[in-house]
Design a protein around this motif. Structure first.
Motif, PDB file in Angstrom:
ATOM      1  N   ALA A 143       0.876  -1.169   0.000  1.00 31.62           N
ATOM      2  CA  ALA A 143       0.000   0.000   0.000  1.00 31.62           C
ATOM      3  C   ALA A 143       0.911   1.216   0.000  1.00 31.62           C
ATOM      4  O   ALA A 143       1.920   1.246   0.718  1.00 31.62           O
ATOM      5  N   LEU A 144       0.588   2.183  -0.829  1.00 35.28           N
ATOM      6  CA  LEU A 144       1.404   3.385  -0.960  1.00 35.28           C
ATOM      7  C   LEU A 144       0.603   4.600  -0.538  1.00 35.28           C
ATOM      8  O   LEU A 144      -0.502   4.817  -1.025  1.00 35.28           O
ATOM      9  N   GLU A 145       1.166   5.388   0.356  1.00 34.95           N
ATOM     10  CA  GLU A 145       0.573   6.678   0.675  1.00 34.95           C
ATOM     11  C   GLU A 145       1.245   7.685  -0.251  1.00 34.95           C
ATOM     12  O   GLU A 145       2.473   7.761  -0.307  1.00 34.95           O
ATOM     13  N   VAL A 146       0.427   8.425  -0.992  1.00 39.30           N
ATOM     14  CA  VAL A 146       0.948   9.361  -1.992  1.00 39.30           C
ATOM     15  C   VAL A 146       0.546  10.776  -1.598  1.00 39.30           C
ATOM     16  O   VAL A 146      -0.627  11.049  -1.344  1.00 39.30           O
ATOM     17  N   SER A 147       1.524  11.679  -1.559  1.00 43.52           N
ATOM     18  CA  SER A 147       1.256  13.069  -1.205  1.00 43.52           C
ATOM     19  C   SER A 147       0.531  13.770  -2.353  1.00 43.52           C
ATOM     20  O   SER A 147       0.453  13.251  -3.466  1.00 43.52           O
ATOM     21  N   SER A 148       0.058  14.960  -2.089  1.00 39.44           N
ATOM     22  CA  SER A 148      -0.683  15.710  -3.111  1.00 39.44           C
ATOM     23  C   SER A 148       0.181  16.036  -4.322  1.00 39.44           C
ATOM     24  O   SER A 148      -0.342  16.235  -5.416  1.00 39.44           O
ATOM     25  N   ASP A 149       1.501  16.061  -4.149  1.00 47.21           N
ATOM     26  CA  ASP A 149       2.381  16.335  -5.286  1.00 47.21           C
ATOM     27  C   ASP A 149       2.893  15.054  -5.961  1.00 47.21           C
ATOM     28  O   ASP A 149       3.801  15.112  -6.779  1.00 47.21           O
ATOM     29  N   GLY A 150       2.305  13.894  -5.615  1.00 45.80           N
ATOM     30  CA  GLY A 150       2.638  12.652  -6.303  1.00 45.80           C
ATOM     31  C   GLY A 150       3.858  11.925  -5.787  1.00 45.80           C
ATOM     32  O   GLY A 150       4.385  11.032  -6.446  1.00 45.80           O
ATOM     33  N   ARG A 151       4.294  12.250  -4.589  1.00 46.21           N
ATOM     34  CA  ARG A 151       5.470  11.602  -4.002  1.00 46.21           C
ATOM     35  C   ARG A 151       5.022  10.499  -3.046  1.00 46.21           C
ATOM     36  O   ARG A 151       4.115  10.687  -2.244  1.00 46.21           O
ATOM     37  N   VAL A 152       5.655   9.346  -3.122  1.00 49.97           N
ATOM     38  CA  VAL A 152       5.355   8.257  -2.194  1.00 49.97           C
ATOM     39  C   VAL A 152       5.942   8.624  -0.840  1.00 49.97           C
ATOM     40  O   VAL A 152       7.146   8.839  -0.710  1.00 49.97           O
ATOM     41  N   THR A 153       5.068   8.715   0.161  1.00 46.74           N
ATOM     42  CA  THR A 153       5.512   9.123   1.492  1.00 46.74           C
ATOM     43  C   THR A 153       5.536   7.966   2.485  1.00 46.74           C
ATOM     44  O   THR A 153       6.182   8.058   3.523  1.00 46.74           O
ATOM     45  N   LYS A 154       4.816   6.905   2.173  1.00 44.82           N
ATOM     46  CA  LYS A 154       4.791   5.752   3.070  1.00 44.82           C
ATOM     47  C   LYS A 154       4.555   4.505   2.236  1.00 44.82           C
ATOM     48  O   LYS A 154       3.734   4.507   1.327  1.00 44.82           O
ATOM     49  N   VAL A 155       5.279   3.437   2.555  1.00 45.91           N
ATOM     50  CA  VAL A 155       5.130   2.155   1.874  1.00 45.91           C
ATOM     51  C   VAL A 155       4.855   1.106   2.941  1.00 45.91           C
ATOM     52  O   VAL A 155       5.646   0.948   3.870  1.00 45.91           O
ATOM     53  N   VAL A 156       3.720   0.415   2.815  1.00 49.47           N
ATOM     54  CA  VAL A 156       3.353  -0.607   3.790  1.00 49.47           C
ATOM     55  C   VAL A 156       3.112  -1.915   3.051  1.00 49.47           C
ATOM     56  O   VAL A 156       2.161  -2.037   2.284  1.00 49.47           O
ATOM     57  N   PRO A 157       3.982  -2.919   3.265  1.00 47.99           N
ATOM     58  CA  PRO A 157       3.811  -4.193   2.564  1.00 47.99           C
ATOM     59  C   PRO A 157       2.783  -5.090   3.230  1.00 47.99           C
ATOM     60  O   PRO A 157       2.575  -5.026   4.440  1.00 47.99           O
ATOM     61  N   VAL A 158       2.160  -5.944   2.418  1.00 46.50           N
ATOM     62  CA  VAL A 158       1.328  -7.020   2.939  1.00 46.50           C
ATOM     63  C   VAL A 158       2.303  -8.090   3.413  1.00 46.50           C
ATOM     64  O   VAL A 158       3.311  -8.364   2.757  1.00 46.50           O
ATOM     65  N   ASP A 159       2.030  -8.698   4.529  1.00 46.97           N
ATOM     66  CA  ASP A 159       2.939  -9.690   5.109  1.00 46.97           C
ATOM     67  C   ASP A 159       3.125 -10.881   4.176  1.00 46.97           C
ATOM     68  O   ASP A 159       2.161 -11.551   3.811  1.00 46.97           O
ATOM     69  N   THR A 160       4.366 -11.129   3.764  1.00 49.13           N
ATOM     70  CA  THR A 160       4.684 -12.261   2.888  1.00 49.13           C
ATOM     71  C   THR A 160       5.365 -13.386   3.648  1.00 49.13           C
ATOM     72  O   THR A 160       5.592 -14.453   3.088  1.00 49.13           O
ATOM     73  N   GLY A 161       5.753 -13.125   4.889  1.00 51.63           N
ATOM     74  CA  GLY A 161       6.516 -14.097   5.647  1.00 51.63           C
ATOM     75  C   GLY A 161       8.012 -13.907   5.471  1.00 51.63           C
ATOM     76  O   GLY A 161       8.807 -14.656   6.015  1.00 51.63           O
ATOM     77  N   CYS A 162       8.404 -12.922   4.697  1.00 56.33           N
ATOM     78  CA  CYS A 162       9.824 -12.623   4.472  1.00 56.33           C
ATOM     79  C   CYS A 162      10.032 -11.133   4.711  1.00 56.33           C
ATOM     80  O   CYS A 162      10.046 -10.329   3.784  1.00 56.33           O
ATOM     81  N   ARG A 163      10.174 -10.781   5.951  1.00 53.20           N
ATOM     82  CA  ARG A 163      10.277  -9.365   6.347  1.00 53.20           C
ATOM     83  C   ARG A 163      11.448  -8.656   5.677  1.00 53.20           C
ATOM     84  O   ARG A 163      11.344  -7.491   5.304  1.00 53.20           O
ATOM     85  N   GLU A 164      12.552  -9.363   5.493  1.00 54.93           N
ATOM     86  CA  GLU A 164      13.728  -8.758   4.876  1.00 54.93           C
ATOM     87  C   GLU A 164      13.460  -8.375   3.425  1.00 54.93           C
ATOM     88  O   GLU A 164      13.903  -7.327   2.959  1.00 54.93           O
ATOM     89  N   LEU A 165      12.744  -9.229   2.691  1.00 53.74           N
ATOM     90  CA  LEU A 165      12.390  -8.914   1.307  1.00 53.74           C
ATOM     91  C   LEU A 165      11.422  -7.736   1.264  1.00 53.74           C
ATOM     92  O   LEU A 165      11.523  -6.872   0.400  1.00 53.74           O
ATOM     93  N   GLU A 166      10.492  -7.688   2.208  1.00 50.72           N
ATOM     94  CA  GLU A 166       9.568  -6.561   2.297  1.00 50.72           C
ATOM     95  C   GLU A 166      10.344  -5.263   2.546  1.00 50.72           C
ATOM     96  O   GLU A 166      10.044  -4.227   1.944  1.00 50.72           O
ATOM     97  N   ALA A 167      11.354  -5.317   3.415  1.00 52.52           N
ATOM     98  CA  ALA A 167      12.186  -4.139   3.693  1.00 52.52           C
ATOM     99  C   ALA A 167      12.939  -3.716   2.435  1.00 52.52           C
ATOM    100  O   ALA A 167      13.083  -2.514   2.167  1.00 52.52           O
ATOM    101  N   TYR A 168      13.392  -4.680   1.645  1.00 47.95           N
ATOM    102  CA  TYR A 168      14.087  -4.362   0.394  1.00 47.95           C
ATOM    103  C   TYR A 168      13.139  -3.645  -0.566  1.00 47.95           C
ATOM    104  O   TYR A 168      13.511  -2.659  -1.198  1.00 47.95           O
ATOM    105  N   VAL A 169      11.902  -4.113  -0.660  1.00 47.71           N
ATOM    106  CA  VAL A 169      10.909  -3.483  -1.542  1.00 47.71           C
ATOM    107  C   VAL A 169      10.595  -2.071  -1.060  1.00 47.71           C
ATOM    108  O   VAL A 169      10.477  -1.144  -1.863  1.00 47.71           O
ATOM    109  N   ILE A 170      10.479  -1.885   0.248  1.00 51.50           N
ATOM    110  CA  ILE A 170      10.235  -0.541   0.792  1.00 51.50           C
ATOM    111  C   ILE A 170      11.364   0.399   0.386  1.00 51.50           C
ATOM    112  O   ILE A 170      11.126   1.506  -0.098  1.00 51.50           O
TER     113      ILE A 170
END
Length: 135
Positions: free
Chosen positions: A76-103
């Protein structure tokens, strides 16, 4: 409605790869609009190799099919009014390190103004990054 629900479900999640807090997202996550990037997000061989190294080092158990590992990270991406990604929240995949890499990847390549096309006053969007490598 979705903004309020997303904010409640996603609250407390940080955009930093060093300090992530993963919340289990509700089924409403898949009702979020798909994020459209103005410039193609780079997922090159080197990114897949790095994702593979991260997942193997963390000993993640990811789905395999006919000799290939398939890793999909929905976010899930929180996008500011100017189109910048301000927050990235992954769905739990069971691989937290890979989720951190994607963030870290999304924050680097979509963390500037105008990276995402916003529609209306919507604040939360969804997207997925997939990786694959031989078993």
């Amino acid at each position: 409605m979705i903004d309020i629900l997303a904010a409640m479900v996603l609250s407390g999640a940080a955009a930093s790869a060093d300090d992530i807090e993963i919340k289990e997202l509700s089924s409403d996550f898949y009702n979020l609009e798909l994020a459209t990037f103005k410039k193609k997000l780079p997922i090159r061989d080197r990114h897949e190799r790095q994702a593979e190294r991260v997942a193997k080092q963390a000993n993640c158990k990811l789905p395999t099919d006919i000799g290939w590992v398939h890793a999909r990270v929905d976010v899930a991406l929180e996008v500011s009014s100017d189109g910048r990604v301000t927050k990235v929240v992954p769905v739990d995949t069971g691989c937290r390190e890979l989720e951190a890499y994607v963030i870290a990847h999304l924050t680097k390549y979509a963390g500037h103004n105008g990276a995402v096309k916003r529609t209306g006053d919507q604040k939360w969007y969804r997207q997925a990054i997939t990786f694959r490598w031989p078993e």
